[in-house]
Design a protein around this motif. Sequence first.
Motif, short mmCIF file in Angstrom:
data_model
loop_
_atom_site.label_atom_id
_atom_site.label_comp_id
_atom_site.label_asym_id
_atom_site.label_seq_id
_atom_site.Cartn_x
_atom_site.Cartn_y
_atom_site.Cartn_z
N SER A 12 -63.98 20.87 3.69
CA SER A 12 -63.40 20.93 5.03
C SER A 12 -62.56 22.19 5.12
CB SER A 12 -62.53 19.69 5.28
OG SER A 12 -61.92 19.80 6.55
N LEU A 13 -62.94 23.11 6.00
CA LEU A 13 -62.17 24.35 6.18
C LEU A 13 -61.22 24.11 7.35
CD1 LEU A 13 -65.12 26.82 5.45
CD2 LEU A 13 -63.35 26.02 3.88
N ALA A 14 -61.34 24.88 8.46
CA ALA A 14 -60.45 24.60 9.60
C ALA A 14 -61.02 23.44 10.41
CB ALA A 14 -60.27 25.85 10.46
N GLY A 59 -65.64 22.37 9.69
CA GLY A 59 -64.55 23.23 10.12
C GLY A 59 -64.95 24.69 10.23
N GLY A 60 -64.24 25.41 11.08
CA GLY A 60 -64.48 26.85 11.21
C GLY A 60 -63.58 27.61 10.25
N LEU A 61 -63.35 28.88 10.58
CA LEU A 61 -62.60 29.76 9.69
C LEU A 61 -61.35 30.25 10.41
CD1 LEU A 61 -65.82 31.75 8.88
CD2 LEU A 61 -64.75 30.04 7.38
N CYS A 62 -60.17 29.84 9.90
CA CYS A 62 -58.95 30.25 10.58
C CYS A 62 -58.05 31.10 9.71
CB CYS A 62 -58.19 29.04 11.13
SG CYS A 62 -57.34 28.11 9.86
N ASN A 63 -58.36 31.21 8.40
CA ASN A 63 -57.53 32.05 7.54
C ASN A 63 -58.35 32.67 6.43
OD1 ASN A 63 -57.75 30.18 5.40
ND2 ASN A 63 -56.03 29.00 6.21
N GLU A 64 -57.74 33.58 5.68
CA GLU A 64 -58.50 34.33 4.66
C GLU A 64 -59.04 33.41 3.57
OE1 GLU A 64 -56.11 37.09 2.49
OE2 GLU A 64 -54.37 35.77 2.47
N GLU A 65 -58.30 32.35 3.27
CA GLU A 65 -58.77 31.43 2.23
C GLU A 65 -60.07 30.75 2.67
OE1 GLU A 65 -56.74 27.72 1.75
OE2 GLU A 65 -56.90 27.82 -0.43
N ASN A 66 -60.14 30.35 3.94
CA ASN A 66 -61.37 29.75 4.47
C ASN A 66 -62.55 30.69 4.26
OD1 ASN A 66 -59.86 28.37 7.52
ND2 ASN A 66 -59.97 27.51 5.47
N ILE A 67 -62.32 31.97 4.51
CA ILE A 67 -63.44 32.93 4.42
C ILE A 67 -63.86 33.13 2.96
CG2 ILE A 67 -64.09 35.35 4.82
CD1 ILE A 67 -62.48 35.21 7.40
N HIS A 68 -62.87 33.26 2.05
CA HIS A 68 -63.22 33.40 0.63
C HIS A 68 -64.01 32.19 0.14
CE1 HIS A 68 -59.74 36.42 0.04
NE2 HIS A 68 -60.89 37.03 0.24
N LEU A 69 -63.55 31.01 0.53
CA LEU A 69 -64.25 29.81 0.10
C LEU A 69 -65.67 29.76 0.65
CD1 LEU A 69 -61.51 27.03 0.33
CD2 LEU A 69 -62.84 27.63 -1.71
N LEU A 70 -65.80 30.11 1.94
CA LEU A 70 -67.12 30.05 2.55
C LEU A 70 -68.09 31.00 1.85
CD1 LEU A 70 -68.97 28.91 4.80
CD2 LEU A 70 -68.35 30.92 6.15
N LEU A 127 -49.03 31.59 1.21
CA LEU A 127 -49.70 31.14 2.43
C LEU A 127 -50.85 32.08 2.78
CD1 LEU A 127 -46.60 30.27 4.64
CD2 LEU A 127 -48.18 28.67 3.55
N PRO A 128 -52.04 31.52 3.05
CA PRO A 128 -53.15 32.39 3.43
C PRO A 128 -52.88 33.04 4.79
CG PRO A 128 -53.79 30.07 3.56
CD PRO A 128 -52.40 30.09 3.03
N LEU A 129 -53.27 34.28 4.92
CA LEU A 129 -53.08 34.98 6.20
C LEU A 129 -54.01 34.40 7.25
CD1 LEU A 129 -52.87 38.74 5.20
CD2 LEU A 129 -51.05 37.32 6.18
#
Lengths: 232, 180
Positions: B12-14, B60-71, B127-129
């Motif tokens: 689960s991302l955003a 979930g979508g992508l709301c921070n840099e951590e979401n993008i790295h994980l994706l 905190l992820p940006l």
Amino acid sequence: MNKQIIIDGEVVTYRPGQTLIQAARESGIYIPHLCYQPGYHAIGSCRVCMVKVNGRWASACTTLAAEGQVIDNRTLEVDAHRKQIVQMLFVEGNHYCPYCEKSGECDLQATAYELNMQEDHFQHLYPHRSLDTSHAEVWLDRDRCILCGLCVQASAEQDNKHLFTLGGRGTATQLLVNSSSGQLGETNISAADEAVAVCPVGALMKKQSIYSRRSGERTYDKTPISKLEFKA
Amino acid sequence: MSKAKLKILTSSLAGCFGCHMSLLDMDERWLELADLVELVRSPLVDTRSQSRCDIGLIEGGLCNEENIHLLLEFREQCKILVAVGACAINGGVPALRNRYSVADCLEAVYLHGLNVTQPQIPSDAELPLLTDKVYPLQEWVKVDYSLPGCPPPADAFFQLISALHDGREPDLNYVNRHFD
Ligand code: SF4
Ligand code: SF4
């Protein structure tokens, strides 16, 4: 005398002066459409009713039926193009169906279901569009407006109020309200106006009547729009 | 019928975890699925395998840099990546912030928010940006399939997983093809 065209291999009779979509409807054949509604002038703007007439693309709401036409309507190729058009309509606005008051009753959403659209494919524009809640009975959410022009026609010709027009160009086109402030609150629109009833999406909505049907019991929850078109 | 079990990753991302709840909503059908699939990396199990997976179900979508790295990591790890739910597909409710700048959002919440007593914008390095806007998955990686809905019905997960297991092209029947 009735004349004939062929739609997806079926012989369809027409009267001279009828458009393809009118002839098809009379024979119980569904051609997907959004900006065209029976009883309104066709303006051919949404392109969802595109068909192939003897191999060439044409909008079924503005093309007159004529002898010798062989038409592809619900073929894989035609429906694939239609799906892309609907996807573009989604990314061009802001469509958050999960909480939209029109969900389950919306022609855009139902057309997406009909075309087996499962995602938006294109890059989302996330445009900044304004919301007008200034009127006591009706609100206008431009995020969901597909610029079909139906309310423009309805308000002018059926309600005799001339409250709307489409203004601007390209992606900046928007629905404008005919009042000095540009707000609905200053107009004499009423919840009973045809302009509100005809809106195919959740853009012009009646206040105080929202979420009145449960999920599972709404118009398109179980029955596709192609099946409902000819009901009653 | 001893086909190898499909290795599944879920995340689960955003999102709000609602899609995961719907996945659990398959109830006793999980017993059937237990013979077909194995959850190897998921908030629902304790294992965090980095090995190659067959299917990644991403909510979930992508709301921070951590979401993008994980994706990006999930895309590498999974043969088939599935965008699960409205937020993964078009950003969903979190994407409502796309009409404001990140600065305006942070100020509205942390400086001028209701009951804020020590106004300050959090800036801990942990905190992820936040990204400039909330993105759907398909704008960062190739997505193979999508399950629309908020959340997609349990049945839609079942249809997808069993089709992929049997080597059929997944499709959703009409009632499972809802956007809300
Ligand atoms: S207007 Fe229709 S397509 Fe747009 S958000 Fe509402 S239900 Fe969805
Ligand atoms: S408000 Fe509704 S009827 Fe009017 S142009 Fe927009 S979508 Fe069409």
